[in-house]
Write a protein that holds these residues in place. Structure first.
Motif, PDB file in Angstrom:
ATOM      1  N   GLU B  80       0.860  -1.089  -0.081  1.00  0.00           N
ATOM      2  CA  GLU B  80      -0.092  -0.079   0.020  1.00  0.00           C
ATOM      3  C   GLU B  80       0.837   1.074  -0.043  1.00  0.00           C
ATOM      4  O   GLU B  80       1.803   1.289   0.742  1.00  0.00           O
ATOM      5  CB  GLU B  80      -0.868  -0.131   1.251  1.00  0.00           C
ATOM      6  N   ALA B  81       0.507   2.506  -0.715  1.00  0.00           N
ATOM      7  CA  ALA B  81       1.288   3.609  -0.847  1.00  0.00           C
ATOM      8  C   ALA B  81       1.479   4.203   0.580  1.00  0.00           C
ATOM      9  O   ALA B  81       2.625   4.553   0.917  1.00  0.00           O
ATOM     10  CB  ALA B  81       0.729   4.255  -1.761  1.00  0.00           C
ATOM     11  N   ALA B 261     -21.576   3.779   8.099  1.00  0.00           N
ATOM     12  CA  ALA B 261     -20.291   3.757   8.697  1.00  0.00           C
ATOM     13  C   ALA B 261     -19.558   2.327   9.372  1.00  0.00           C
ATOM     14  O   ALA B 261     -19.197   1.981  10.431  1.00  0.00           O
ATOM     15  CB  ALA B 261     -20.133   4.601   9.953  1.00  0.00           C
ATOM     16  N   ARG B 262     -19.589   1.499   8.404  1.00  0.00           N
ATOM     17  CA  ARG B 262     -19.260  -0.074   8.570  1.00  0.00           C
ATOM     18  C   ARG B 262     -17.917  -0.419   8.065  1.00  0.00           C
ATOM     19  O   ARG B 262     -17.604   0.491   6.839  1.00  0.00           O
ATOM     20  CB  ARG B 262     -20.148  -0.836   8.033  1.00  0.00           C
ATOM     21  N   PRO B 263     -16.987  -0.942   8.663  1.00  0.00           N
ATOM     22  CA  PRO B 263     -15.625  -1.381   7.782  1.00  0.00           C
ATOM     23  C   PRO B 263     -16.131  -2.291   6.738  1.00  0.00           C
ATOM     24  O   PRO B 263     -17.279  -2.738   6.728  1.00  0.00           O
ATOM     25  CB  PRO B 263     -14.918  -1.878   9.165  1.00  0.00           C
ATOM     26  N   GLY B 264     -15.323  -2.448   5.848  1.00  0.00           N
ATOM     27  CA  GLY B 264     -15.754  -3.231   4.535  1.00  0.00           C
ATOM     28  C   GLY B 264     -14.809  -2.971   3.503  1.00  0.00           C
ATOM     29  O   GLY B 264     -14.286  -1.786   3.409  1.00  0.00           O
ATOM     30  N   ILE B 265     -14.827  -3.637   2.290  1.00  0.00           N
ATOM     31  CA  ILE B 265     -14.139  -3.621   1.027  1.00  0.00           C
ATOM     32  C   ILE B 265     -14.532  -2.222   0.609  1.00  0.00           C
ATOM     33  O   ILE B 265     -14.041  -1.482  -0.151  1.00  0.00           O
ATOM     34  CB  ILE B 265     -14.488  -4.581   0.071  1.00  0.00           C
ATOM     35  N   GLY B 266     -16.066  -2.118   0.545  1.00  0.00           N
ATOM     36  CA  GLY B 266     -16.472  -0.985  -0.196  1.00  0.00           C
ATOM     37  C   GLY B 266     -16.063   0.444   0.256  1.00  0.00           C
ATOM     38  O   GLY B 266     -15.715   1.409  -0.503  1.00  0.00           O
ATOM     39  N   LYS B 267     -15.942   0.278   1.632  1.00  0.00           N
ATOM     40  CA  LYS B 267     -15.356   1.767   2.367  1.00  0.00           C
ATOM     41  C   LYS B 267     -13.940   1.878   2.077  1.00  0.00           C
ATOM     42  O   LYS B 267     -13.502   2.989   1.874  1.00  0.00           O
ATOM     43  CB  LYS B 267     -15.747   1.433   3.841  1.00  0.00           C
ATOM     44  N   LEU B 268     -13.168   0.621   1.955  1.00  0.00           N
ATOM     45  CA  LEU B 268     -11.830   0.631   1.953  1.00  0.00           C
ATOM     46  C   LEU B 268     -11.418   1.319   0.292  1.00  0.00           C
ATOM     47  O   LEU B 268     -10.813   2.051   0.119  1.00  0.00           O
ATOM     48  CB  LEU B 268     -11.435  -0.901   1.843  1.00  0.00           C
ATOM     49  N   GLU B 271     -11.986   5.036   0.361  1.00  0.00           N
ATOM     50  CA  GLU B 271     -11.131   5.929   1.030  1.00  0.00           C
ATOM     51  C   GLU B 271      -9.889   5.753  -0.060  1.00  0.00           C
ATOM     52  O   GLU B 271      -9.279   6.827  -0.027  1.00  0.00           O
ATOM     53  CB  GLU B 271     -10.846   5.345   2.370  1.00  0.00           C
ATOM     54  N   ALA B 272      -9.643   4.634  -0.520  1.00  0.00           N
ATOM     55  CA  ALA B 272      -8.451   4.594  -1.136  1.00  0.00           C
ATOM     56  C   ALA B 272      -8.493   5.204  -2.580  1.00  0.00           C
ATOM     57  O   ALA B 272      -7.332   5.978  -3.023  1.00  0.00           O
ATOM     58  CB  ALA B 272      -8.050   3.018  -1.629  1.00  0.00           C
ATOM     59  N   ILE B 273      -9.693   5.296  -3.161  1.00  0.00           N
ATOM     60  CA  ILE B 273      -9.848   6.272  -4.326  1.00  0.00           C
ATOM     61  C   ILE B 273      -9.665   7.866  -3.916  1.00  0.00           C
ATOM     62  O   ILE B 273      -8.918   8.470  -4.613  1.00  0.00           O
ATOM     63  CB  ILE B 273     -10.976   6.191  -4.987  1.00  0.00           C
ATOM     64  N   SER B 274     -10.399   8.171  -2.667  1.00  0.00           N
ATOM     65  CA  SER B 274      -9.886   9.382  -2.454  1.00  0.00           C
ATOM     66  C   SER B 274      -8.750   9.803  -2.115  1.00  0.00           C
ATOM     67  O   SER B 274      -8.268  11.125  -2.268  1.00  0.00           O
ATOM     68  CB  SER B 274     -11.066   9.989  -1.478  1.00  0.00           C
ATOM     69  N   THR B 275      -7.888   9.033  -1.732  1.00  0.00           N
ATOM     70  CA  THR B 275      -6.524   9.294  -1.281  1.00  0.00           C
ATOM     71  C   THR B 275      -5.658   8.812  -2.157  1.00  0.00           C
ATOM     72  O   THR B 275      -4.361   8.901  -2.149  1.00  0.00           O
ATOM     73  CB  THR B 275      -6.001   8.794  -0.012  1.00  0.00           C
ATOM     74  N   ARG B 276      -6.062   8.702  -3.450  1.00  0.00           N
ATOM     75  CA  ARG B 276      -5.246   8.062  -4.332  1.00  0.00           C
ATOM     76  C   ARG B 276      -4.366   6.828  -4.289  1.00  0.00           C
ATOM     77  O   ARG B 276      -3.197   6.896  -4.794  1.00  0.00           O
ATOM     78  CB  ARG B 276      -4.339   9.299  -5.003  1.00  0.00           C
ATOM     79  N   ASN B 277      -4.864   5.938  -3.398  1.00  0.00           N
ATOM     80  CA  ASN B 277      -4.005   4.807  -2.939  1.00  0.00           C
ATOM     81  C   ASN B 277      -4.222   3.940  -4.044  1.00  0.00           C
ATOM     82  O   ASN B 277      -5.020   2.781  -3.490  1.00  0.00           O
ATOM     83  CB  ASN B 277      -4.394   4.506  -1.566  1.00  0.00           C
ATOM     84  N   TYR B 278      -3.642   4.108  -5.085  1.00  0.00           N
ATOM     85  CA  TYR B 278      -3.962   3.096  -6.348  1.00  0.00           C
ATOM     86  C   TYR B 278      -3.601   1.596  -6.100  1.00  0.00           C
ATOM     87  O   TYR B 278      -4.702   0.665  -6.427  1.00  0.00           O
ATOM     88  CB  TYR B 278      -3.274   3.292  -7.668  1.00  0.00           C
TER      89      TYR B 278
END
Ligand SMILES: Nc1ncnc2c1ncn2[C@@H]1O[C@H](COP(=O)(O)OP(=O)(O)OP(=O)(O)O)[C@@H](O)[C@H]1O
Ligand code: SF4
Ligand SMILES: [Mg+2]
Lengths: 344, 315
Positions: B80-81, B261-268, B271-278
């Protein structure tokens, strides 16, 4: 030759004698109609006939004349929009079975009345093994699973299916058409019913298989001693297999008698037309009834007099009045006012 | 059955490979240099060049693709970046939450949809059928985020029966299950409607079949005919639909995890897209795709088990 009232014709000839036993099936003035968008459709009107014990009665008639409706009425399986509007159906010594509750009717099916349907491809459940289906229809018996399977194997052997133990584990698509029809016959006869109904059981088979299936059916029928109501489009098959026959037209029985009587001396213009159209009569292998000019009358507006008048070459003004049945010879009845002239 | 299963698995593997190709081309085509993104604005050209060669970005495309596929097959989805943790570990931490929710949604859909469809078919044209029909169309038509928000307001905020957010206390099964009810209902509600409609239609078709007439002519009890003889066939299209539906539910899980506000792949992924964590986005998408393909292979296998004709067509 005497004129008798139409609806009771069959009974007069077959059941009123105190000494003869009750027939396996007795249908008395049965009328059935369907509610449709275009009004009430009168599919059967005043149908009367009986199937004596241990005999085979054939029914012929062109598509739409009400053969399947008749069977469904006997089985208590009319479509939701269908209704028995009059008459009675008696099975052996029983009272009128049209008055039974659905539950009581279900108790007769598969036990006293069995059925073989036309389409061997679609008549068995495609996702259940043949063994499971044969076991399921024995659900009323308290035999163990293994004993039921043994019965199934025995029945399959009787209809000459090779390697029956292995066959039980197979699914319908692994059987050929002719074999499937033999499985259907085995299932229908497993409970040794009083009455077997066969709705065009051989139409979908080729000629050789048809002959083999007919012979098998006749052999098993004699062994079990049940009565058979056999529907066919094939006049040759009727002649070969049946003792008695019924000719239906537009929901009415227009002629009935023994096969010999009717083939020797067809007395209703419709029967004559059928036989005339088919010069080879019994010999040629035709799957469908010969076509005669014209079409069936609209069953929502049945004609007032004779149902056949629109297509009858002999029609005359009196045919527009209610017609009665005429006894040609004992046991041979035609519903036509000109019967005497026709047969003359 | 073996030949059939092998073919299905082979097909599944092919689909995953194609998915990898698409993912790889997307990374390859995305503007911007991953090395400079990873190192930030103050990196020197030498540092960038160094990282580029360490990341294999200077290799020919096919070599890069091969490296991508072979490490993915070995479970190496890169790091992960931001935190430098292995992507697979991060994704696998979140996966159970999403799977639990999707599974729960399917349970809703199946447990309610199949019986409702059967009842509607048996009582066709009657009052009950019409009520079920209207309800089915309604739940299909209402977007699931609307269901989510209203369910949240009603059951969590107003009635206070169920928790509004989170995945429940870890280690406390009851609390985790309670936390699942609302999000899975939001995701699964429309599917109750779809399945009810589909089961009704295929049930009506099956009940018309000749073999059902045979079963009736042998006097089998009507219930038996419906549940043992007809439903076994009528259920087949639903199994296929569920395989496809899983994909839809996985994508609905994005909003459900955000709203609740559940954890999970969707949330992951969000968030990854909004932080550009490609790398994380790629890894999460790849794992989800693999799961989706697996479920569809499974659905095909279930159909093979239920329908001997399907098995036979592969022998
Ligand atoms: N459920 C139904 N609703 C309305 N009309 C029906 C229904 N079932 C049958 N009919 C009508 O009743 C008449 C008799 O149909 P039936 O199926 O009994 O004919 P058939 O003699 O069995 O024909 P075939 O040789 O084609 O099987 C036809 O006019 C048919 O359209
Ligand atoms: S009653 Fe008249 S119309 Fe009917 S079959 Fe006889 S001759 Fe023909
Ligand atoms: Mg018919």
């Amino acid at each position: 030759m005497s004129s008798i009232r139409g609806s009771r014709g069959a009974e007069m000839t077959m059941t009123t004698d105190q000494n003869t036993p009750a027939p396996a099936l007795d249908i008395d003035a049965l009328s059935v109609s369907f509610a449709t968008d275009g009004g009430t459709l009168h599919a059967l009107k005043d149908v009367s006939f009986s199937v004596p014990k241990g005999r085979i009665t054939g029914i012929v008639g062109e598509s739409g004349c009400g053969k399947s409706t008749l069977i469904n009425a006997i089985l208590g399986l009319l479509a939701d929009n269908g209704e028995v509007t009059g008459g009675a159906i008696r099975l052996g010594e029983s009272a009128d079975i049209t008055k039974l509750t659905p539950r009581q009717m279900r108790d007769l099916r598969g036990l006293q009345i069995s059925t073989v349907f036309q389409d061997p491809m679609g008549a068995l459940n495609p996702v259940l093994s043949v063994g499971k289906q044969m076991r399921d229809i024995q659900y009323r018996s308290n035999l163990s699973k293994r004993e039921k399977d043994a019965r199934s194997v025995e029945m399959l052997r009787q209809v000459r299916i090779p390697d029956p133990e292995k066959r039980l584990t197979q699914y319908p698509h692994e059987f050929s058409g002719g074999m499937k029809q033999r499985v259907a016959i085995a299932m229908a006869l497993m409970m040794r019913p009083q009455l077997l109904i066969a709705d065009e059981p051989t139409t979908a088979l080729d000629a050789t298989l048809e002959v083999a299936t007919i012979e098998l059916l006749k052999e098993l029928q004699q062994e079990i001693g049940c009565a058979v109501l056999f529907i066919s489009h094939h006049l040759g098959v009727i002649a070969e297999l049946c003792d008695d026959m019924i000719v239906m037209y537009a929901g009415e029985v227009v002629e009935q008698g023994s096969v010999r009587q009717i083939f020797r001396n067809p007395s209703h213009p419709y029967t004559r037309a059928l036989l005339d159209c088919d010069p080879a009569r019994l010999h040629e292998r035709v799957k469908h009834l010969p076509t005669i000019p014209g079409t069936l009358p609209d069953l929502r507006n049945r004609p007032k007099g004779c149902v056949f008048q629109a297509r009858c070459a002999l029609a005359k003004p009196e045919c527009g009045q209610p017609v009665t049945s005429v006894e040609v010879t004992p046991g041979h009845i035609a519903r036509c006012i000109r019967t005497n002239e026709v047969t003359a | 059955m073996f030949a059939y299963a092998m073919r299905r698995l082979g097909l599944g593997a092919t689909i995953i490979l194609v998915a990898m190709m698409i993912l790889f081309s997307m990374i390859y085509l995305i503007p911007g240099d991953p090395a400079s993104v990873a190192l930030g604005p103050r990196a020197t050209p030498e540092m960038i060049a160094e990282l580029r060669s360490r990341m294999g970005l200077d290799d020919p495309v096919l070599v890069q693709f091969w490296n991508f596929v072979s490490s993915a097959v070995q479970g190496n989805l890169g790091v992960e970046a931001l935190s430098g943790r292995p992507v697979l570990t991060v994704v696998m931490e979140q996966l159970p939450f999403t799977l639990a929710m999707v599974l729960c949604s399917i349970t809703w859909a199946v447990l309610l949809g199949i019986p409702l469809g059967c009842i509607a078919a048996v009582k066709r044209g009657g009052f009950v059928d019409r009520v079920i029909g209207v309800l089915s169309v309604a739940v299909i038509a209402v977007p699931s985020f609307v269901v989510a928000i209203y369910a949240l307001l009603l059951f969590a905020v107003h009635l206070k029966w169920l928790p509004a957010i989170g995945a429940g206390e870890s280690g406390n099964l009851k609390s985790q299950l309670m936390a699942l009810i609302l999000p899975s209902l939001a995701v699964g509600l429309g599917w109750i409607g779809y399945i009810a409609r589909l089961v009704r239609a295929s049930m009506l078709e099956t009940l018309e079949a000749g073999h059902i007439r045979t079963a009736r002519a042998f006097g089998l009890p009507e219930r038996w005919i419906i549940y043992n003889y007809a439903l076994r066939i009528a259920i087949l299209p639903t199994v296929t639909l569920l395989g496809v539906g899983i994909g839809h539910m996985l994508s609905s899980s994005v909003f459900a995890e955000i709203v609740f506000a559940r954890p999970g792949i969707g949330k992951l992924v969000y968030e990854a897209i909004s932080t550009r964590n490609y790398p994380l986005v790629t890894g999460a998408v790849l794992v989800t795709t693999a799961f989706f393909v697996l479920v569809n292979v499974l659905a095909d296998l279930v159909i093979g088990l239920l329908d001997p004709r399907v098995r036979a067509s592969f022998n």
